[in-house]
Design a protein around this motif. Structure first.
Motif, PDB file in Angstrom:
ATOM      1  N   ASP A  16       0.852  -1.195   0.082  1.00  0.00           N
ATOM      2  CA  ASP A  16      -0.050   0.062  -0.057  1.00  0.00           C
ATOM      3  C   ASP A  16       0.976   1.289  -0.065  1.00  0.00           C
ATOM      4  OD1 ASP A  16      -2.441  -1.165  -0.007  1.00  0.00           O
ATOM      5  OD2 ASP A  16      -2.071  -1.537   2.235  1.00  0.00           O
ATOM      6  N   GLN A  17       1.473   1.287  -0.920  1.00  0.00           N
ATOM      7  CA  GLN A  17       2.375   2.586  -1.205  1.00  0.00           C
ATOM      8  C   GLN A  17       2.736   3.086  -2.507  1.00  0.00           C
ATOM      9  OE1 GLN A  17       6.345   1.409   0.569  1.00  0.00           O
ATOM     10  NE2 GLN A  17       7.292   1.965  -1.380  1.00  0.00           N
ATOM     11  N   TRP A  18       2.780   4.408  -2.485  1.00  0.00           N
ATOM     12  CA  TRP A  18       3.008   5.241  -3.781  1.00  0.00           C
ATOM     13  C   TRP A  18       4.552   5.098  -3.770  1.00  0.00           C
ATOM     14  CZ3 TRP A  18       0.194   6.317  -7.819  1.00  0.00           C
ATOM     15  CH2 TRP A  18      -1.345   6.053  -7.457  1.00  0.00           C
ATOM     16  N   GLN A  19       5.072   5.030  -5.092  1.00  0.00           N
ATOM     17  CA  GLN A  19       6.425   5.434  -5.264  1.00  0.00           C
ATOM     18  C   GLN A  19       6.523   6.306  -6.393  1.00  0.00           C
ATOM     19  OE1 GLN A  19       9.058   2.062  -5.360  1.00  0.00           O
ATOM     20  NE2 GLN A  19      10.236   2.921  -7.009  1.00  0.00           N
ATOM     21  N   VAL A  20       7.180   7.253  -5.845  1.00  0.00           N
ATOM     22  CA  VAL A  20       7.327   8.412  -6.786  1.00  0.00           C
ATOM     23  C   VAL A  20       8.836   8.927  -7.244  1.00  0.00           C
ATOM     24  CG1 VAL A  20       6.668  11.156  -7.146  1.00  0.00           C
ATOM     25  CG2 VAL A  20       5.247   9.373  -5.804  1.00  0.00           C
ATOM     26  N   LEU A  21       8.988   8.919  -8.467  1.00  0.00           N
ATOM     27  CA  LEU A  21      10.355   9.287  -8.721  1.00  0.00           C
ATOM     28  C   LEU A  21      10.217  10.670  -9.505  1.00  0.00           C
ATOM     29  CD1 LEU A  21      13.121   8.199  -9.625  1.00  0.00           C
ATOM     30  CD2 LEU A  21      12.219   7.958 -11.808  1.00  0.00           C
ATOM     31  N   ALA A  22      11.039  11.632  -8.615  1.00  0.00           N
ATOM     32  CA  ALA A  22      10.958  12.981  -9.118  1.00  0.00           C
ATOM     33  C   ALA A  22      12.176  13.242  -9.706  1.00  0.00           C
ATOM     34  CB  ALA A  22      10.851  13.695  -7.902  1.00  0.00           C
ATOM     35  N   SER A  34       2.763  18.376  -1.929  1.00  0.00           N
ATOM     36  CA  SER A  34       3.789  17.679  -1.230  1.00  0.00           C
ATOM     37  C   SER A  34       3.148  16.643  -0.092  1.00  0.00           C
ATOM     38  CB  SER A  34       4.931  18.415  -0.661  1.00  0.00           C
ATOM     39  OG  SER A  34       4.399  19.304   0.536  1.00  0.00           O
ATOM     40  N   ASN A  35       3.791  15.988   0.185  1.00  0.00           N
ATOM     41  CA  ASN A  35       3.217  14.860   1.263  1.00  0.00           C
ATOM     42  C   ASN A  35       3.092  15.628   2.826  1.00  0.00           C
ATOM     43  OD1 ASN A  35       2.705  12.820   2.786  1.00  0.00           O
ATOM     44  ND2 ASN A  35       4.683  11.998   2.976  1.00  0.00           N
ATOM     45  N   GLY A  36       2.286  16.189   3.019  1.00  0.00           N
ATOM     46  CA  GLY A  36       1.795  17.068   4.062  1.00  0.00           C
ATOM     47  C   GLY A  36       0.497  17.046   4.720  1.00  0.00           C
ATOM     48  N   GLY A  37       0.157  17.337   5.932  1.00  0.00           N
ATOM     49  CA  GLY A  37      -1.263  17.376   6.251  1.00  0.00           C
ATOM     50  C   GLY A  37      -2.198  18.285   5.686  1.00  0.00           C
ATOM     51  N   SER A  65      -1.464  23.976  -9.028  1.00  0.00           N
ATOM     52  CA  SER A  65      -0.396  23.975  -8.016  1.00  0.00           C
ATOM     53  C   SER A  65       0.840  24.828  -8.417  1.00  0.00           C
ATOM     54  CB  SER A  65      -0.072  22.629  -7.469  1.00  0.00           C
ATOM     55  OG  SER A  65       0.985  22.527  -6.490  1.00  0.00           O
ATOM     56  N   LEU A  66       1.539  25.505  -7.539  1.00  0.00           N
ATOM     57  CA  LEU A  66       2.681  26.358  -7.790  1.00  0.00           C
ATOM     58  C   LEU A  66       3.973  25.449  -7.512  1.00  0.00           C
ATOM     59  CD1 LEU A  66       1.511  29.510  -6.074  1.00  0.00           C
ATOM     60  CD2 LEU A  66       1.510  28.859  -8.616  1.00  0.00           C
ATOM     61  N   THR A  67       3.830  24.263  -6.932  1.00  0.00           N
ATOM     62  CA  THR A  67       4.928  23.416  -6.635  1.00  0.00           C
ATOM     63  C   THR A  67       4.376  21.767  -6.879  1.00  0.00           C
ATOM     64  OG1 THR A  67       5.687  24.969  -5.003  1.00  0.00           O
ATOM     65  CG2 THR A  67       6.613  22.773  -5.013  1.00  0.00           C
ATOM     66  N   PRO A  68       5.293  21.116  -7.737  1.00  0.00           N
ATOM     67  CA  PRO A  68       4.967  19.827  -7.884  1.00  0.00           C
ATOM     68  C   PRO A  68       4.897  18.728  -6.406  1.00  0.00           C
ATOM     69  CG  PRO A  68       7.117  19.967  -8.426  1.00  0.00           C
ATOM     70  CD  PRO A  68       6.651  21.376  -8.281  1.00  0.00           C
ATOM     71  N   GLY A  69       4.623  17.702  -6.492  1.00  0.00           N
ATOM     72  CA  GLY A  69       4.373  16.681  -5.215  1.00  0.00           C
ATOM     73  C   GLY A  69       3.548  15.446  -5.364  1.00  0.00           C
TER      74      GLY A  69
END
Length: 428
Positions: free
Chosen positions: A15-21, A68-71, A93-97
């Motif tokens: 149960d995980q997203w793997q993100v390549l930036a 991003s990964n935040g609350g 969005s002004l920033t990717p995430g």
């Protein structure tokens, strides 16, 4: 040109997203977001397709600082994915995430327009052109830069603007002027706590308090009742940043280890710039088994299913809490909470009913509260049950959406006349 290109894929066996930036300036970096995708009303449902939406659907553009990964970003995703069919969301969005791909998979269009340097005005100009061309029925902003970027165009075009920037109960000095400027363009301003709204000093007709919602599909069933086993497991889940009082947490761990070694086990959950220093200073506590630094990016819900007490300590010199996601997670998991008396914490934790709110930076008093819970496990379990019931009744995703839609309607009712009429637009 956007410097970060995000590629997301769902791993079949976790149960995980793997993100390549892929960052054109800094090479390649890899971030991971563990995220429970169990079926449920919050993340299980896909946003209605264009064909399924009524012809009279309202178009809302959600302009945010980051995905991003935040609350705050999780709350945005909860809102966007659970809007009713009569509201058609789009995100800018002004920033990717890491949240961009899950939102797209839910059927929500996502545009990322990133600044390439500090004073790069290109993203704002692109946003203004988009607003001019698409003319959404409403703009909803989150963050400190988003209302500044969208506000002038909304004012010129007469588009109602709902500003939900206030996620805490304090304003950093470098955000003060952004706050003053952005508020001038906002029709409705949302804070997630009464303490946060009071910080903005708004007139009552403009401000709204809309607490965060908790996605119950993330819950993991408990294996045992709180404080019914040994050792007693205490969790603090928060970003390892100067805003959180991790030094006080380590001081509490030391005191408890000296008095009842082996009876307690403390978990430190989170990532951030302070993590290396904290791991170094707490290395002796880790060696003796009193403290564990949980690996970064670990999903907190499974940990809470075996925890006994949830702790959140805040550095009063750096931050004041709004509606804390950590506290909501503790309460939803059915464990009592011990937290600092900071901002909106007392709005969530009912003293003596769902936990304890401790003033100041008093390690001895915190130790006393933890010891009280350990000495009265039945009362502690009742506190956990009261907290879980309160989250179900007052902090559901449905309540978050309903309260936000009411703010949307209020903003549309106070819609301002257009100061600028786009070429080809119908007159009003």
């Amino acid at each position: 040109m956007v410097s970060d290109m995000l590629l997301g894929r769902r791993l079949s066996n976790t149960d995980q997203w793997q993100v390549l930036a892929v960052d054109s300036y800094n090479g390649i970096r890899e971030d991971r977001l563990r995220h429970d995708h169990t079926d449920g009303p919050a993340y299980g449902a896909v946003v209605a397709s264009e064909a399924e939406r009524p012809e009279s659907a309202h178009r809302v553009l959600l302009v945010v600082d980051s995905l991003s990964n935040g609350g705050a970003e999780r709350q945005l995703a909860l809102l966007a994915m659970n809007l009713p069919p009569e509201w058609q969301p789009q995100i800018w969005s002004l920033t990717p995430g890491v949240w961009a791909e899950p939102l797209r998979e839910a059927g929500i269009p996502v545009t990322v327009s990133e600044r390439l340097w500090r004073f790069d005005a290109t993203p704002a100009l692109k946003l203004w052109r988009h607003l001019h061309a698409s003319k959404p029925d409403l703009v909803y902003t989150q963050g400190w830069m988003a209302p500044v970027a969208a506000g002038p165009a909304c004012a010129a075009l007469g588009i109602p603007l709902v500003d939900s920037r206030m996620r805490g109960a304090s304003i950093r000095r470098d955000n003060y002027h952004k706050a003053k400027l952005g508020l001038r363009f906002s029709d409705i301003v949302i804070a997630n706590s009464a303490a946060g709204l009071a910080t903005l000093r708004l007139r009552s007709s403009k401000g709204r308090v809309i607490p965060n919602g908790f996605d119950r599909s993330r819950l993991v069933p408990r294996s045992r009742a709180p404080l019914s086993g040994s050792p007693i497991i205490v969790v603090m889940a928060a970003r390892m940043h100067q805003m959180k009082d991790w030094d006080l947490y380590l001081a509490v761990v030391r005191l408890m280890a000296e008095r009842d070694r082996g009876k307690w086990r403390f978990l430190a959950v989170g990532d951030g710039p302070e993590r290396p220093r904290l791991m170094s200073e707490g290395s002796d506590l880790v060696a003796e088994g009193s403290l564990e630094f949980v690996p970064e990016m670990t999903e907190v819900a499974p940990l809470l299913s075996t925890a006994d007490i949830g702790v959140l300590l805040t550095n009063p010199r750096r931050h004041a809490e709004g509606c804390s996601n950590s506290i909501l997670e503790y309460m939803a998991a059915g464990i009592p909470v011990v937290c600092s008396d900071s901002g909106g914490n007392a709005e969530l934790v009912q003293e003596g009913t769902t936990g304890f709110v401790v003033p100041g930076r008093d390690a001895e008093r915190l130790v006393g509260r933890l010891s009280d819970l350990a000495a009265h496990p039945t009362i502690a379990q009742q506190m956990g049950e009261c907290g879980a019931r309160r989250v179900r009744e007052e902090f559901s995703v449905e309540a978050l959406v309903a309260r936000t839609l009411a703010a949307f309607e209020d903003a549309r009712r106070c819609k301002r006349p257009r100061k600028y009429q786009p070429a080809g637009a119908d007159g009003e």
